[in-house]
Design an enzyme around this catalytic site. Structure first.
Site, mmCIF file in Angstrom:
data_model
loop_
_atom_site.group_PDB
_atom_site.id
_atom_site.type_symbol
_atom_site.label_atom_id
_atom_site.label_comp_id
_atom_site.label_asym_id
_atom_site.label_seq_id
_atom_site.Cartn_x
_atom_site.Cartn_y
_atom_site.Cartn_z
ATOM 1 N N ASP A 125 -2.830 9.861 -17.064
ATOM 2 C CA ASP A 125 -3.367 10.613 -18.213
ATOM 3 C C ASP A 125 -2.270 10.896 -19.239
ATOM 4 O O ASP A 125 -2.479 10.765 -20.436
ATOM 5 C CB ASP A 125 -4.077 11.899 -17.768
ATOM 6 C CG ASP A 125 -3.218 12.848 -16.942
ATOM 7 O OD1 ASP A 125 -2.159 12.423 -16.419
ATOM 8 O OD2 ASP A 125 -3.609 14.032 -16.809
ATOM 9 N N SER A 133 -5.394 23.951 -8.834
ATOM 10 C CA SER A 133 -5.595 25.404 -8.864
ATOM 11 C C SER A 133 -4.895 26.021 -10.078
ATOM 12 O O SER A 133 -5.426 26.923 -10.728
ATOM 13 C CB SER A 133 -5.077 26.054 -7.576
ATOM 14 O OG SER A 133 -3.711 25.748 -7.380
ATOM 15 N N ASP A 171 -6.824 17.599 -15.995
ATOM 16 C CA ASP A 171 -7.291 18.759 -15.218
ATOM 17 C C ASP A 171 -8.084 19.728 -16.085
ATOM 18 O O ASP A 171 -9.131 20.229 -15.691
ATOM 19 C CB ASP A 171 -6.091 19.502 -14.601
ATOM 20 C CG ASP A 171 -5.240 18.593 -13.725
ATOM 21 O OD1 ASP A 171 -5.711 17.479 -13.424
ATOM 22 O OD2 ASP A 171 -4.135 18.988 -13.343
#
Length: 458
Positions: A52, A146, A190
Site C-alpha cells: 500500500d 489495533s 488499515d
C-alpha cells in the site's frame, strides 16, 4: 456508499451487553453517562502485503474485533482517557496542547494521533474537552491493526464531539496522515478498510485517489486467523520503516536508470505509471537494473550522485538514519509480484471458476513465500504456524499485517473447519505454556465485517 459519512445508529445500551457494561464502567469512572459511542473494526489483509505504501492496491476485509469508545463531551479544555483493560493506564492532557511522544508507543498516543488529525484539518482553535473510556477486542500487536483502529476511532470521536462531518474517504485519508505523528510510515490500507468496510464483502482498496471496490469471496471456504503470539509493534522497531525506505530507494535507482526525474519519484508504482509498462515488465526491469547483493549507503549515493548528508536529510526517515545496507532488488521484486497477485486474486473472485478456492489458496501461498524470502518479514513462529495450517487442511496460508510476529490468515474449506481448528489448537497452542494462556483469543474464523460506526442512545 464510500462518499457518505460513517453511519450513526440509535441503540439501547440495555439491549447490548457490551455497551451496557461499558456505560456502567463509564459512569463509575467519570460520574456521568456517555453521550455517544464510536466503534472502528480491526482488519485482516487477505493478500497484498507491504504494497500500500508503494502505491498498489490491497485486498483486506474488516473483522468483528474492534475498538469501542464511550464518549462524553465536557465543558473544559481537558481530554481524559481511560481503558477497560487495567494494563493500560489512564491519561489526561490539555486539548489545546497535544504532545505525541514518538519514542514511546503508549496506547494513548494513538488516540492523540486521531484527535490531532481532526483538530488540524478543521483548524479547531477551541476544541471540545472529552471524557473517553475505551474497550478493545483486537489482540494488540497482532497484525490485525489495533493501533490504526484506535486512530480511526479517535478521529471519529473528535469529529462527532466537535459537531463536524466528513465523508468516510476524507476520514480515512486524515487518519492515515495523522498516524504518522507516531512515526509509522504506513500506506493507508488499515484506515481505509476501517471506514469503508461493508458487511459480507472484502474490498479491493486502491490509492490516489482512494477508492474501494467490493470483492465477493467464494462460498465453500472460510478465512481463519491464527495469532503466532509473537508481538510486533511497528512504531517501536525500525524493521517496518527500513522496508519503506528500501522501496523508496529502489524507486529512485530504477527511475534514474530509466532517465526519469528520480528526485520526484517516491513509490514503486510511480515508476510503473511513468514508464507505462505492465507489472511483469517491471519485474524484468528490476532484474536488469538492481543487483541482489545489498546496497551500501555509499553505493546508493554514488548511483544517485548525491552526498551521504543529502541521502539522510532528503530521502531517509528519522529512524532509518543509521541503517548501513539496504536490499533493493528483493524488496522491489516482492512489491511488483505481490501487486500482480492482488489483481489476480480479485479476478478469480469475480470470475468464480469451479477451482476458485484452489487458485486463491495458491496465490496466498505464493504471497507468503515472497514475504518470507524476498521481504524477510516473517519469523520462525509464523513459519511454523503456516506449516501447521497447511498440514491440517488450509488450501492457502500466509502472514498478514506487517509480519515479524502477529497473525496468519488461512483459507480453509468449510467442511474441514472444525477439524482444522481442533488440530491447529493442539499442534500450535497446546504445545506451549505461554501460547496456551492466550489460546482463547488466538484462533478464530472470521467473516467480512462492517466499517466504523457511531452509536447514540435511542
Amino acid at each position: 456508499m464510500a462518499g457518505d459519512a460513517p453511519s450513526s445508529l440509535p441503540v439501547q445500551a440495555v439491549e447490548q451487553p457490551r455497551l451496557l457494561k461499558l456505560k456502567e464502567s463509564f459512569i463509575a469512572k467519570f460520574g456521568s453517562a456517555p453521550k455517544f459511542y464510536v466503534r472502528a473494526p480491526g482488519r485482516v489483509n487477505l493478500i497484498g502485503e507491504h504494497i500500500d505504501y508503494c502505491g498498489y492496491a490491497v485486498l483486506p476485509m474488516a473483522i468483528e474485533q474492534d475498538i469501542l469508545i464511550a464518549v462524553e463531551p465536557v465543558n473544559s479544555d481537558v481530554v481524559q482517557l481511560a481503558n477497560t483493560n487495567s494494563l493500560y493506564l489512564d491519561f489526561s492532557a490539555s486539548i489545546n496542547d497535544i504532545q505525541i511522544d514518538k519514542t514511546k508507543s503508549q496506547w494513548h498516543n494513538y488516540f492523540l494521533c486521531g484527535l490531532k488529525g481532526i483538530q488540524e484539518h478543521f483548524g479547531l482553535n477551541n476544541p471540545t474537552g472529552m471524557n473517553c473510556l475505551l474497550d478493545g477486542t483486537i489482540p494488540p500487536s497482532s497484525g490485525l491493526s489495533s493501533s490504526s483502529a484506535l486512530v480511526c476511532c479517535a478521529g471519529l470521536v473528535t469529529l462527532r464531539a466537535n459537531g463536524k462531518t466528513l465523508s468516510k474517504v476524507e476520514l480515512a485519508e486524515i487518519c492515515t496522515k495523522s498516524e504518522r505523528y507516531i512515526g509509522t510510515e504506513g500506506g493507508g490500507m488499515d484506515q481505509a478498510i476501517s471506514f469503508l468496510a461493508e458487511e459480507g464483502t472484502a474490498k479491493l482498496i486502491e490509492f490516489s485517489p482512494l477508492r474501494a471496490t467490493d470483492v465477493r469471496l467464494p462460498s465453500g471456504a472460510v478465512f481463519v486467523i491464527a495469532n503466532s503470539c509473537v508481538e510486533m509493534n511497528k512504531a517501536a522497531t525500525s524493521h517496518y520503516n527500513t522496508r519503506v525506505m528500501e522501496c523508496r530507494l529502489a524507486t529512485k535507482l530504477l527511475s534514474k536508470s530509466k532517465g526519469l526525474d528520480w528526485k520526484k519519484m517516491l513509490r514503486l508504482q510511480d515508476v510503473q505509471a511513468k514508464l507505462g509498462v505492465s507489472l511483469e515488465e517491471m519485474l524484468t526491469i528490476v532484474e536488469e537494473v538492481l543487483h541482489p547483493e545489498p546496497y551500501s549507503t555509499e553505493e546508493i549515493c554514488k548511483c544517485l550522485g548525491i552526498s551521504l548528508e543529502d541521502l539522510r536529510s532528503q530521502i531517509l526517515s528519522q529512524n532509518t538514519q543509521d541503517v548501513s545496507t539496504f536490499k533493493l532488488h528483493q524488496r522491489a521484486k516482492h512489491v511488483y509480484s505481490e501487486a500482480a497477485r492482488v489483481l489476480e486474486f480479485k479476478k478469480i473472485c469475480n470470475e468464480a471458476p469451479a477451482n476458485a478456492i484452489q487458485l486463491l489458496g495458491e496465490l496466498m501461498n505464493q504471497s507468503y513465500i515472497s514475504c518470507r524470502e524476498m521481504y524477510e518479514c516473517s519469523c520462525p513462529e509464523l513459519d511454523q504456524l503456516v506449516d501447521i495450517c497447511l498440514q491440517f487442511g488450509a488450501v492457502g496460508s500466509r502472514l498478514t499485517g506487517a509480519g515479524w510476529g502477529g497473525c496468519t490468515v488461512s483459507m480453509v474449506p468449510t467442511d474441514k473447519l472444525n477439524t482444522f481448528l481442533k488440530n491447529v489448537k493442539k499442534a500450535y497452542y497446546q504445545s506451549d505454556v505461554q501460547r496456551l494462556a492466550l489460546e482463547n483469543n488466538s484462533l478464530f474464523a472470521t467473516k467480512p465485517g462492517r466499517g466504523a460506526l457511531v452509536f447514540v442512545e435511542a
